[in-house]
Scaffold this active site. Structure first.
Site, PDB file in Angstrom:
ATOM      1  N   ILE A  14      25.408   7.935 -40.358  1.00  0.00           N
ATOM      2  CA  ILE A  14      25.623   7.697 -38.936  1.00  0.00           C
ATOM      3  C   ILE A  14      26.493   6.475 -38.682  1.00  0.00           C
ATOM      4  O   ILE A  14      27.160   6.393 -37.653  1.00  0.00           O
ATOM      5  CB  ILE A  14      24.287   7.579 -38.183  1.00  0.00           C
ATOM      6  CG1 ILE A  14      23.454   6.389 -38.652  1.00  0.00           C
ATOM      7  CG2 ILE A  14      23.484   8.862 -38.301  1.00  0.00           C
ATOM      8  CD1 ILE A  14      22.185   6.174 -37.833  1.00  0.00           C
ATOM      9  N   SER A 136      13.546   3.045 -36.829  1.00  0.00           N
ATOM     10  CA  SER A 136      13.098   4.398 -37.139  1.00  0.00           C
ATOM     11  C   SER A 136      11.702   4.577 -36.580  1.00  0.00           C
ATOM     12  O   SER A 136      10.935   3.612 -36.479  1.00  0.00           O
ATOM     13  CB  SER A 136      13.066   4.627 -38.662  1.00  0.00           C
ATOM     14  OG  SER A 136      12.387   5.837 -38.973  1.00  0.00           O
ATOM     15  N   TYR A 162       9.654   0.937 -46.678  1.00  0.00           N
ATOM     16  CA  TYR A 162      10.629   1.309 -45.647  1.00  0.00           C
ATOM     17  C   TYR A 162      10.015   1.170 -44.254  1.00  0.00           C
ATOM     18  O   TYR A 162      10.627   0.615 -43.337  1.00  0.00           O
ATOM     19  CB  TYR A 162      11.118   2.736 -45.880  1.00  0.00           C
ATOM     20  CG  TYR A 162      12.249   3.147 -44.969  1.00  0.00           C
ATOM     21  CD1 TYR A 162      13.542   2.693 -45.192  1.00  0.00           C
ATOM     22  CD2 TYR A 162      12.025   3.997 -43.890  1.00  0.00           C
ATOM     23  CE1 TYR A 162      14.588   3.070 -44.364  1.00  0.00           C
ATOM     24  CE2 TYR A 162      13.058   4.379 -43.055  1.00  0.00           C
ATOM     25  CZ  TYR A 162      14.341   3.920 -43.291  1.00  0.00           C
ATOM     26  OH  TYR A 162      15.364   4.295 -42.459  1.00  0.00           O
ATOM     27  N   LYS A 166      11.174  -1.249 -41.077  1.00  0.00           N
ATOM     28  CA  LYS A 166      11.510  -0.710 -39.757  1.00  0.00           C
ATOM     29  C   LYS A 166      10.608  -1.299 -38.670  1.00  0.00           C
ATOM     30  O   LYS A 166      11.046  -1.505 -37.533  1.00  0.00           O
ATOM     31  CB  LYS A 166      11.429   0.813 -39.779  1.00  0.00           C
ATOM     32  CG  LYS A 166      12.437   1.487 -40.715  1.00  0.00           C
ATOM     33  CD  LYS A 166      13.864   1.347 -40.211  1.00  0.00           C
ATOM     34  CE  LYS A 166      14.727   0.368 -40.958  1.00  0.00           C
ATOM     35  NZ  LYS A 166      16.129   0.332 -40.466  1.00  0.00           N
ATOM     36  N   SER A 197      21.336  12.270 -44.206  1.00  0.00           N
ATOM     37  CA  SER A 197      22.286  11.361 -44.828  1.00  0.00           C
ATOM     38  C   SER A 197      21.876  11.151 -46.271  1.00  0.00           C
ATOM     39  O   SER A 197      20.922  11.732 -46.760  1.00  0.00           O
ATOM     40  CB  SER A 197      22.310  10.020 -44.078  1.00  0.00           C
ATOM     41  OG  SER A 197      21.137   9.285 -44.369  1.00  0.00           O
TER      42      SER A 197
END
Length: 315
Positions: A14, A136, A162, A166, A197
């Site tokens: 993105i 996210s 992760y 976030k 992605s």
């Protein structure tokens, strides 16, 4: 507003699409990437597709605080006021690794690097500038557990690491928006969707559409970033979290805990070596907090997608 848009993580996903569309919107695009050769190819591709595009790249490894400082120094020396700062880059390490500065790599890359970069570029932001942090919805599963950032291994799990990073993105956004109240500069964050992605392993990118209709391509995944960055309707709007349908929605309830925001801010400032950032920022941007705190949804009311995390774009 200044036409200069600074964006991290643009060689894939993105970030690549966002850079192209920023150029199409008439912005001068400065891409901050670890791989300058790849960034050069992206810049050439954008300039070939968008007549009159002005796209440049600088080297920046967000996992390295020294690299971030060197990049920020170059921006100050070579460029004028910044109208847009988009912290887009993101990654997840599948095994426990440490950054050059000794921090857990996913947290260092996704939070500490962008935190430092933003602090160093704040004095260069133009009036009415926008800061956009790509987070996210997996932040809803995150636990801050800052002791895990400096401990070796510490029971490392990629998904948890992760989600933690976030969650930090959202907490940082809200804390910064409060500090910037009255300055004209806004700061918002977003969930771009479950994006096909390179953050998703190749095998999962192939089978995920069969398991869930939620996965989107990079063109659609960039829409919320572009909306938050460019929409005239969001002039002056700050301290918000937007979903992948470009809606202003509630983040997880803990994100509105100012004590938690300040805990993260203080530790982050100490770790990146700018403990005086708090006093400096308060002096530079006086005003009262303006972060809206809507009635928060229960932390379990929206679930992050199953499988490996997605939502950022590594550089």
């Amino acid at each position: 507003m200044s036409a200069l848009a600074v964006i991290t993580g643009t060689t894939h996903g993105i970030g690549r699409v966002t850079s192209r569309e920023l150029a199409r919107a008439g912005r001068r695009v400065l891409m901050l990437c670890r791989d300058l050769d790849a960034a050069g190819l992206v810049a050439a591709e954008i300039e070939a597709r968008v007549p009159g595009a002005d796209v440049q790249a600088l080297g920046c490894d967000l996992a390295s605080l020294a690299s971030v400082r060197a990049c920020a120094r170059q921006i100050r020396e070579r460029f004028g006021p910044i109208g847009l700062l988009i912290n887009n880059a993101g990654m997840v390490s599948m095994r426990h690794r440490r950054s050059p500065d000794g921090f857990e790599l996913t947290f260092a890359s996704n939070h500490l690097g962008p935190f430092l970069l933003t602090q160093l570029l704040l004095p260069q932001l133009a009036p009415q500038a926008r800061i956009v942090n790509v987070a996210s919805r997996i932040h809803r599963r995150g636990r801050l557990e800052l002791d895990r950032i400096t401990r070796a291994h510490a029971g490392y799990r990629p998904g948890a690491a992760y989600a933690r990073s976030k969650l930090a993105n959202v907490l940082f956004t809200f804390a910064l928006a409060r500090r910037l109240a009255g300055s004209g500069i806004t700061c918002n964050c977003l969930h771009p969707g479950v994006v096909a992605s390179h953050l998703l392993p190749a095998w999962l990118r192939m089978v995920k559409p069969l398991l869930s209709p939620e996965i989107v391509d990079v063109e659609r995944g960039a829409l919320t970033t572009l909306h938050v960055a460019l929409s005239a309707d969001l002039a002056g709007v700050s301290g918000r979290y937007f979903d992948d349908q470009q809606r202003d929605v509630s983040a997880a309830a803990p994100c509105y805990d100012e004590a938690l925001q300040e805990q993260l801010w203080g530790v982050s400032a100490r770790w990146v070596g700018i403990e005086d950032a708090e006093k400096a920022q308060q002096a530079a941007t006086p005003g009262r907090p303006s972060t809206r705190q809507p009635e928060p949804l229960p932390a379990s009311s929206e679930h992050a997608p199953s499988g490996p995390p997605a939502g950022g774009c590594a550089n």
